[in-house]
Design a protein around this motif. Structure first.
Motif, PDB file in Angstrom:
ATOM      1  N   ALA A  13       0.784  -1.165   0.077  1.00 19.07           N
ATOM      2  CA  ALA A  13      -0.162   0.058  -0.070  1.00 19.07           C
ATOM      3  C   ALA A  13       0.681   1.273   0.078  1.00 19.07           C
ATOM      4  CB  ALA A  13      -0.905  -0.132   1.216  1.00 19.07           C
ATOM      5  N   SER A  14       0.382   2.395  -0.669  1.00 18.00           N
ATOM      6  CA  SER A  14       0.946   3.491  -0.282  1.00 18.00           C
ATOM      7  C   SER A  14       0.097   4.608  -0.094  1.00 18.00           C
ATOM      8  CB  SER A  14       1.663   3.911  -1.807  1.00 18.00           C
ATOM      9  OG  SER A  14       0.428   4.368  -2.792  1.00 18.00           O
ATOM     10  N   PRO A  15       0.338   5.693   0.484  1.00 19.06           N
ATOM     11  CA  PRO A  15      -0.630   6.702   1.117  1.00 19.06           C
ATOM     12  C   PRO A  15      -1.749   7.038  -0.116  1.00 19.06           C
ATOM     13  CG  PRO A  15       1.313   7.427   1.592  1.00 19.06           C
ATOM     14  CD  PRO A  15       1.672   6.198   0.793  1.00 19.06           C
ATOM     15  N   SER A  16      -1.329   6.933  -1.170  1.00 21.37           N
ATOM     16  CA  SER A  16      -2.316   7.369  -2.308  1.00 21.37           C
ATOM     17  C   SER A  16      -3.375   6.371  -2.594  1.00 21.37           C
ATOM     18  CB  SER A  16      -1.523   7.892  -3.624  1.00 21.37           C
ATOM     19  OG  SER A  16      -0.717   7.159  -4.118  1.00 21.37           O
ATOM     20  N   THR A  17      -2.930   4.940  -2.338  1.00 17.63           N
ATOM     21  CA  THR A  17      -3.691   3.964  -2.522  1.00 17.63           C
ATOM     22  C   THR A  17      -4.223   3.141  -1.611  1.00 17.63           C
ATOM     23  OG1 THR A  17      -1.982   2.369  -2.994  1.00 17.63           O
ATOM     24  CG2 THR A  17      -2.307   3.562  -4.710  1.00 17.63           C
ATOM     25  N   ALA A  18      -3.946   3.504  -0.392  1.00 20.95           N
ATOM     26  CA  ALA A  18      -4.392   2.851   0.824  1.00 20.95           C
ATOM     27  C   ALA A  18      -5.999   2.769   0.838  1.00 20.95           C
ATOM     28  CB  ALA A  18      -3.819   3.292   1.938  1.00 20.95           C
ATOM     29  N   GLY A  19      -6.562   3.653   0.523  1.00 23.11           N
ATOM     30  CA  GLY A  19      -8.354   3.538   0.662  1.00 23.11           C
ATOM     31  C   GLY A  19      -8.609   2.676  -0.289  1.00 23.11           C
ATOM     32  N   TYR A  20      -8.306   2.697  -1.510  1.00 27.72           N
ATOM     33  CA  TYR A  20      -8.789   1.822  -2.582  1.00 27.72           C
ATOM     34  C   TYR A  20      -8.328   0.458  -2.244  1.00 27.72           C
ATOM     35  CZ  TYR A  20      -8.986  -0.043  -7.444  1.00 27.72           C
ATOM     36  OH  TYR A  20      -9.079  -0.703  -8.616  1.00 27.72           O
ATOM     37  N   ASP A  50       2.209  -2.251   4.621  1.00 29.62           N
ATOM     38  CA  ASP A  50       2.218  -0.787   4.640  1.00 29.62           C
ATOM     39  C   ASP A  50       3.664  -0.397   5.160  1.00 29.62           C
ATOM     40  OD1 ASP A  50       2.161   1.956   5.495  1.00 29.62           O
ATOM     41  OD2 ASP A  50       0.647   1.652   7.022  1.00 29.62           O
ATOM     42  N   PRO A  51       4.294   0.062   3.955  1.00 33.01           N
ATOM     43  CA  PRO A  51       5.788   0.667   4.030  1.00 33.01           C
ATOM     44  C   PRO A  51       5.984   1.713   5.085  1.00 33.01           C
ATOM     45  CG  PRO A  51       5.120   1.046   1.814  1.00 33.01           C
ATOM     46  CD  PRO A  51       3.887   0.278   2.629  1.00 33.01           C
ATOM     47  N   ILE A  52       5.036   2.480   5.113  1.00 30.19           N
ATOM     48  CA  ILE A  52       5.016   3.731   6.109  1.00 30.19           C
ATOM     49  C   ILE A  52       5.025   3.134   7.495  1.00 30.19           C
ATOM     50  CG2 ILE A  52       4.302   6.024   6.883  1.00 30.19           C
ATOM     51  CD1 ILE A  52       5.156   6.105   3.877  1.00 30.19           C
ATOM     52  N   GLY A  53       4.241   2.475   7.892  1.00 31.99           N
ATOM     53  CA  GLY A  53       4.119   2.200   9.087  1.00 31.99           C
ATOM     54  C   GLY A  53       4.854   0.766   9.285  1.00 31.99           C
ATOM     55  N   LYS A  54       5.321   0.177   8.533  1.00 30.69           N
ATOM     56  CA  LYS A  54       6.242  -1.052   8.331  1.00 30.69           C
ATOM     57  C   LYS A  54       5.370  -2.148   9.231  1.00 30.69           C
ATOM     58  CE  LYS A  54      10.345   1.047   7.904  1.00 30.69           C
ATOM     59  NZ  LYS A  54      11.955   0.965   7.953  1.00 30.69           N
ATOM     60  N   SER A  62      -6.945 -11.204  10.700  1.00 29.77           N
ATOM     61  CA  SER A  62      -6.303 -11.708  11.645  1.00 29.77           C
ATOM     62  C   SER A  62      -5.161 -11.030  12.532  1.00 29.77           C
ATOM     63  CB  SER A  62      -5.138 -13.045  11.064  1.00 29.77           C
ATOM     64  OG  SER A  62      -6.284 -13.901  10.559  1.00 29.77           O
ATOM     65  N   GLY A  63      -5.018  -9.687  12.463  1.00 31.54           N
ATOM     66  CA  GLY A  63      -4.526  -8.826  12.871  1.00 31.54           C
ATOM     67  C   GLY A  63      -3.531  -7.982  12.092  1.00 31.54           C
ATOM     68  N   VAL A  64      -2.842  -6.946  12.748  1.00 26.90           N
ATOM     69  CA  VAL A  64      -1.762  -6.115  12.133  1.00 26.90           C
ATOM     70  C   VAL A  64      -0.509  -6.487  12.607  1.00 26.90           C
ATOM     71  CG1 VAL A  64      -1.135  -3.970  11.598  1.00 26.90           C
ATOM     72  CG2 VAL A  64      -3.574  -4.349  11.576  1.00 26.90           C
ATOM     73  N   PHE A  65       0.336  -6.847  11.877  1.00 24.07           N
ATOM     74  CA  PHE A  65       1.817  -7.553  12.509  1.00 24.07           C
ATOM     75  C   PHE A  65       2.869  -6.580  12.235  1.00 24.07           C
ATOM     76  CE2 PHE A  65      -1.342 -10.535  11.829  1.00 24.07           C
ATOM     77  CZ  PHE A  65      -1.355 -11.306  12.949  1.00 24.07           C
ATOM     78  N   GLN A  66       3.904  -6.367  13.056  1.00 23.83           N
ATOM     79  CA  GLN A  66       5.036  -5.662  12.892  1.00 23.83           C
ATOM     80  C   GLN A  66       6.266  -6.264  13.435  1.00 23.83           C
ATOM     81  OE1 GLN A  66       3.810  -2.424  15.634  1.00 23.83           O
ATOM     82  NE2 GLN A  66       3.409  -0.899  13.748  1.00 23.83           N
ATOM     83  N   LEU A  92       7.264 -19.728   6.967  1.00 30.55           N
ATOM     84  CA  LEU A  92       7.325 -18.454   7.903  1.00 30.55           C
ATOM     85  C   LEU A  92       8.171 -17.424   7.658  1.00 30.55           C
ATOM     86  CD1 LEU A  92       8.544 -20.919  11.028  1.00 30.55           C
ATOM     87  CD2 LEU A  92       6.317 -20.084  10.450  1.00 30.55           C
ATOM     88  N   VAL A  93       7.334 -16.257   7.432  1.00 26.14           N
ATOM     89  CA  VAL A  93       7.849 -14.906   7.135  1.00 26.14           C
ATOM     90  C   VAL A  93       7.591 -13.944   8.041  1.00 26.14           C
ATOM     91  CG1 VAL A  93       5.724 -14.467   5.580  1.00 26.14           C
ATOM     92  CG2 VAL A  93       7.964 -13.213   5.164  1.00 26.14           C
ATOM     93  N   LYS A  94       8.659 -13.205   8.531  1.00 29.93           N
ATOM     94  CA  LYS A  94       8.370 -12.015   9.694  1.00 29.93           C
ATOM     95  C   LYS A  94       8.316 -10.874   8.881  1.00 29.93           C
ATOM     96  CE  LYS A  94      11.668 -14.329  12.999  1.00 29.93           C
ATOM     97  NZ  LYS A  94      10.691 -14.666  13.619  1.00 29.93           N
ATOM     98  N   VAL A  95       7.343  -9.907   9.498  1.00 30.88           N
ATOM     99  CA  VAL A  95       7.125  -8.636   8.821  1.00 30.88           C
ATOM    100  C   VAL A  95       8.258  -7.897   8.266  1.00 30.88           C
ATOM    101  CG1 VAL A  95       5.885  -6.472   9.243  1.00 30.88           C
ATOM    102  CG2 VAL A  95       5.015  -8.568  10.265  1.00 30.88           C
ATOM    103  N   ALA A  96       9.301  -7.962   9.183  1.00 26.03           N
ATOM    104  CA  ALA A  96      10.613  -7.288   8.898  1.00 26.03           C
ATOM    105  C   ALA A  96      11.249  -7.688   7.580  1.00 26.03           C
ATOM    106  CB  ALA A  96      11.654  -7.391   9.904  1.00 26.03           C
ATOM    107  N   GLN A  97      11.087  -8.918   6.969  1.00 22.31           N
ATOM    108  CA  GLN A  97      11.478  -9.328   5.823  1.00 22.31           C
ATOM    109  C   GLN A  97      10.862  -8.490   4.653  1.00 22.31           C
ATOM    110  OE1 GLN A  97      10.917 -13.492   7.220  1.00 22.31           O
ATOM    111  NE2 GLN A  97      12.413 -13.734   5.655  1.00 22.31           N
ATOM    112  N   PHE A  98       9.582  -7.820   4.820  1.00 21.75           N
ATOM    113  CA  PHE A  98       8.925  -7.117   3.772  1.00 21.75           C
ATOM    114  C   PHE A  98       9.666  -5.919   3.637  1.00 21.75           C
ATOM    115  CE2 PHE A  98       5.454 -10.129   4.326  1.00 21.75           C
ATOM    116  CZ  PHE A  98       4.879 -10.054   3.135  1.00 21.75           C
ATOM    117  N   PHE A  99      10.432  -5.288   4.509  1.00 21.64           N
ATOM    118  CA  PHE A  99      10.817  -3.829   4.597  1.00 21.64           C
ATOM    119  C   PHE A  99      12.380  -3.822   4.818  1.00 21.64           C
ATOM    120  CE2 PHE A  99       6.420  -4.018   6.670  1.00 21.64           C
ATOM    121  CZ  PHE A  99       5.825  -3.444   5.189  1.00 21.64           C
ATOM    122  N   GLY A 100      13.012  -5.006   4.658  1.00 21.04           N
ATOM    123  CA  GLY A 100      14.456  -5.107   4.869  1.00 21.04           C
ATOM    124  C   GLY A 100      15.353  -4.017   4.335  1.00 21.04           C
TER     125      GLY A 100
END
Length: 100
Positions: free
Chosen positions: A27-34, A55-59, A74-78, A92-100
């Motif tokens: 998601a990006s701020p401009s597309t999050a609602g969509y 969400d790369p802003i909120g990681k 199922s929840g929001v994970f960080q 098994l994938v950790k959230v941090a792997q998305f934003f490395g």
């Protein structure tokens, strides 16, 4: 998109027939609602079993599971949280792997 081996017959040379098992949106701020309205509704109607919104802003990553035609969060994970998945059992994938 993720297509499990058991559904690989959905993949043809030119297109995918049927829904993927998992869709992941960055998601990006401009597309999050969509992403949270129109795409989520479209994926649910198509029968996509899981929908992850990163969400790369909120990681963080929200995991949505399709139940009776509607997504349930199922929840929001960080950070070092491992994402729960009904589709990708044992993956098994950790959230941090998305934003490395």
């Amino acid at each position: 998109m993720v297509i499990l081996n058991e559904h690989k017959d959905r993949i043809t040379e030119k297109k995918l027939i049927g829904p993927p098992d998992l869709a992941v949106e960055i998601a990006s701020p401009s597309t999050a609602g969509y992403d949270r309205r129109e795409k989520q509704d479209t994926y649910a109607q198509a029968g996509v079993a899981e929908y992850w919104i990163a969400d790369p802003i909120g990681k963080n990553v929200e995991v949505l599971i399709l139940e009776n035609g509607t997504y349930r969060s199922s929840g929001v994970f960080q950070a070092q949280a491992t994402l729960p998945s009904k589709v990708l059992k044992g993956f098994l994938v950790k959230v941090a792997q998305f934003f490395g």
